[in-house]
Design an enzyme around this catalytic site. Structure first.
Site, PDB file in Angstrom:
ATOM      1  CB  CYS A  12      -6.948   9.137   2.312  1.00  0.00           C
ATOM      2  SG  CYS A  12      -5.150   9.476   1.677  1.00  0.00           S
ATOM      3  CD  GLU A 123       3.731  12.683   6.569  1.00  0.00           C
ATOM      4  OE1 GLU A 123       2.985  11.854   6.039  1.00  0.00           O
ATOM      5  OE2 GLU A 123       3.779  13.282   7.464  1.00  0.00           O
TER       6      GLU A 123
HETATM    7  S1  SF4 Z   1      -1.917  13.465   4.887  1.00  0.00           S
HETATM    8 FE1  SF4 Z   1      -1.554  11.261   4.198  1.00  0.00          FE
HETATM    9  S2  SF4 Z   1      -3.297   9.990   4.811  1.00  0.00           S
HETATM   10 FE2  SF4 Z   1      -4.026  12.250   4.864  1.00  0.00          FE
HETATM   11  S3  SF4 Z   1      -5.139  13.016   2.917  1.00  0.00           S
HETATM   12 FE3  SF4 Z   1      -2.954  13.270   2.957  1.00  0.00          FE
HETATM   13  S4  SF4 Z   1      -1.924  11.458   1.659  1.00  0.00           S
HETATM   14 FE4  SF4 Z   1      -3.693  10.793   2.615  1.00  0.00          FE
END
Ligand code: SF4
Length: 275
Positions: A12, A123
């Site tokens: 991502c 996270e």
């Molecule tokens: S929030 Fe997590 S899944 Fe979304 S772009 Fe950022 S790192 Fe990637």
């Protein structure tokens, strides 16, 4: 056998960005430290360790510039890292930062903060720090039904499923008088999950590639298992058993946010060679 790769499979934006930041830092410093693995992909982590990125589990092991991975860290941890006096290379994903800001805002506004997510995910642990560790982490409708407060503010781990988040918010809205919700699920996750579901609905078998320790990959696997006739979660082609493909006409492939495209294509070619 028709083999199709889902749209939005793999790295991502946030992971790609963290990898690029790590690459630049390694060019500059040769040796850097990361508090926990840079991404949830053992193969990529191993490659980066060889190049000089040392993964540490405790702050005492840090002896040089330190990289904050895309999951981010709590403000308390950030202060501790600063106290060490080494350069801090912040690769926190901007979408994660946004969720952190919302958690802090809700806390400052006096809401009981609820984080929808996995309590052990780095996270989520970091988000908690932005509420001075007062936030409650929930991960089911049952847990939502146990929340007792009149003013509740909700943020979500960026990689959670939209459907499950919606159901939990539905439960809370029936019971809480004042409910403020920030949908902090990131676009990349939503798009990847949608594309995986769509592909799974027309596939006999789904292969989900990504670290077994990757929350977003496990969620993709859950979605695929519910939708396709069969689904397997693998990290590399070594785990694939030719038996899986007996009588299978359509195979779908998707991959978590920490899976590099070279690995997806290597697995695609391996499955193709079996057919
Ligand atoms: S929030 Fe997590 S899944 Fe979304 S772009 Fe950022 S790192 Fe990637």
């Amino acid at each position: 056998m028709v083999i199709e790769i889902a749209e939005n499979a793999g790295f991502c934006y946030g992971v790609m960005r963290a990898i690029e930041i790590a690459d630049r830092a390694l060019e500059k410093h040769k040796k850097i430290y990361s508090f926990g693995p840079i991404i949830h992909n053992p193969q990529v982590v191993e490659e980066y360790e060889k190049r000089g990125l040392k993964v540490v589990e405790s702050i005492d092991e840090i002896k040089g510039p330190v990289l904050i991975r895309s999951h981010g860290v709590s403000p308390q941890m950030y202060s501790k890292l600063k106290e060490k006096g080494y350069e801090i290379i912040d690769a926190t994903c901007p979408f994660v930062k946004e969720a952190q800001r919302y958690a802090k805002q809700l806390y400052d506004e006096g809401y009981k903060v609820i984080i929808f997510g996995d309590k052990d995910h780095p996270e989520v642990k970091a988000h908690k720090g932005f509420t001075d560790y007062t936030a409650v982490v929930i991960n089911s409708e049952e847990e939502a039904n146990n929340i007792k407060a009149t003013r509740v503010g909700v943020v979500c781990q960026t990689t959670q499923s939209v459907e499950r988040f919606g159901r939990v918010i539905g439960c809370l809205s029936k019971r809480i008088r004042e409910l403020k919700v920030f949908n902090t699920i990131c676009d990349a996750t939503e798009k990847r999950q949608k594309a995986a579901k769509e592909l799974a609905s027309r596939s006999d078998l789904m292969i989900v590639i990504g670290g077994k320790n990757s929350a977003n990959t496990r969620k993709l696997y859950e979605i695929c298992r519910e939708t396709a006739k069969k689904a397997y979660h693998i990290e590399t082609e070594k785990e694939i058993k030719p038996d899986w493909f007996k009588g299978v006409k359509r195979v779908g492939i998707t991959a978590g946010a920490s899976t590099p495209s070279y690995l997806i294509h290597r697995i695609y070619n391996y499955i193709k060679s079996l057919s």
